[in-house]
Design a protein around this motif. Structure first.
Motif: not given
Length: 304
Positions: A98-100, A174-175, A250-254
Motif C-alpha cells: 500500500a505504501a509503494v 523495510n525502508w 531477499v536482496l535488500v530486506g533485513g
C-alpha cells in the motif's frame, strides 16, 4: 500457374469467400471464433491452475513421512490466520504494498501530467523513453544497484559523509524495500496515468476556466476524475506486483523482512509443505479481490 492448378486455387478461394460470407451474416459466430480460443486458453492455464492451488490448500503433510495427505482439512488456513508469525508477514506485505502504491501515485501524477499536457512532442518522446528505459535492464540489475546505493558503506552514506551529514541506516530494512519497490514499479504507474491524461480534451480545461475554476479546483473536479482510470490501473500493477514479489526482500530486506512470497517459496523448496504454501498463496489473491471490490465500491471503474 498451370491449368491443372487453377481449379484447386479457385476452389480454395471460394471456400474462404464462403466462410467469410458466413461469418459476415452471423456476427456472433465471428465473435465466438475470436474469443473462444484465448478464453479456452485462459480457462485451461490460469483458472485451472488456481483451482488446483485452492484444492491443494485443503490437503496436509504427514509429519513422519513428509508425504502429501489428500484429506480435506482447514488446518493450513487456521495456521495462516492464528499463528502470529504468518499474520505479521501478511501485515508487512500489505502495508508495504500500500505504501509503494501511494508513493508511486504521488510521484507519477506530476510527471505524467507534464508529459501529457505541457511537454511538446519531442520532449514527450524523450520523457517517455526515459520512463521506460529502466525496464530494458534486468530486474536483478536494478535491485543490486539499489543494494549498492543503500548499503551501510554504499553510495548514499558516502555522499552524506562528504557534506558532513550523518549516515542513514536504511540498508537491509523495510525502508530499503519501500524505496526499491517504489523505484522499480514507478513506470507501471506513470504510463497508465499518462495515457489517461493524454485523452483529456483541451476543451475541458477551457470550460473549467470559463466557469471560474482555478488551478486547484480544476485539478480536483476535472483532472483527477478523468485520471482515475490510469491511477486505478497503475495501482493494480504496483499493489499486485509488490504483493507477489519475493526477490527484493531477499536482496535488500533485513532480518524479519520476509514477504508472503518468501514464505511460499520456503515451504515449496525447503520445507516441502506444498499444501501450506498453497494456502498461504491464496492470501494475495484474496487481497487483490478485496482491493478490486473496494475500487469498485468507491466508483473508480465507473469513469473507465
Amino acid at each position: 500457374m498451370t491449368t491443372a492448378e487453377w481449379p484447386a486455387t479457385r476452389t480454395g478461394g471460394g471456400g474462404l469467400r464462403r466462410l467469410s460470407a458466413l461469418l459476415w451474416r452471423r456476427p456472433f459466430a465471428a465473435l465466438s471464433a475470436l474469443v473462444v480460443p484465448p478464453l479456452a486458453w485462459f480457462l485451461l492455464i490460469y483458472i485451472a491452475a488456481l483451482a488446483v492451488l485452492f484444492v491443494a490448500a485443503f490437503w496436509s503433510v504427514d509429519p513422519f513421512t513428509g508425504e502429501v495427505v489428500r484429506d480435506f482439512t482447514f488446518q493450513n488456513f487456521q495456521d495462516v490466520a492464528t499463528l502470529p508469525t504468518y499474520r505479521h508477514i501478511v501485515y508487512r506485505t500489505v502495508l508495504i504494498a500500500a505504501a509503494v502504491t501511494v508513493t508511486d501515485a504521488i510521484l507519477a501524477f506530476p510527471v505524467a501530467y507534464f508529459m501529457a499536457r505541457i511537454a511538446g512532442p519531442r520532449l514527450r518522446l524523450v520523457l517517455t523513453t526515459l520512463v521506460v528505459l529502466p525496464l530494458w535492464s534486468s530486474y536483478l540489475a536494478r535491485v543490486y544497484a539499489w543494494r549498492l546505493i543503500l548499503a551501510h558503506d554504499g553510495a548514499l552514506n558516502w555522499a552524506l559523509s562528504l557534506v558532513g551529514l550523518p549516515s542513514l541506516a536504511i540498508g537491509y530494512s523495510n525502508w530499503a524495500m519501500w524505496i526499491v519497490f517504489s523505484y522499480i514499479w514507478l513506470p507501471f504507474m506513470i504510463m497508465p496515468v499518462f495515457a489517461a491524461l493524454e485523452r483529456v480534451p483541451n476543451s475541458y480545461f477551457e470550460a473549467s476556466q470559463d466557469l471560474g475554476g482555478r488551478g486547484l479546483r480544476t485539478l480536483r473536479k476535472v483532472v483527477l476524475p478523468l485520471a482515475m482510470p490510469g491511477l486505478v490501473a497503475g495501482s493494480i500493477f504496483t499493489f499486485s506486483l509488490t504483493l507477489g514479489d519475493y526477490i527484493t526482500p531477499v536482496l535488500v530486506g533485513g532480518p524479519g523482512s520476509d514477504f508472503i512470497g518468501n514464505v511460499v517459496y520456503a515451504n515449496v523448496g525447503v520445507a516441502n509443505n506444498i499444501p501450506f504454501a498453497a494456502a498461504y498463496a491464496t492470501v494475495p489473491l484474496v487481497m487483490m479481490a478485496l482491493y478490486l471490490w473496494l475500487a469498485r465500491r468507491i466508483g473508480a471503474f465507473e469513469v473507465m
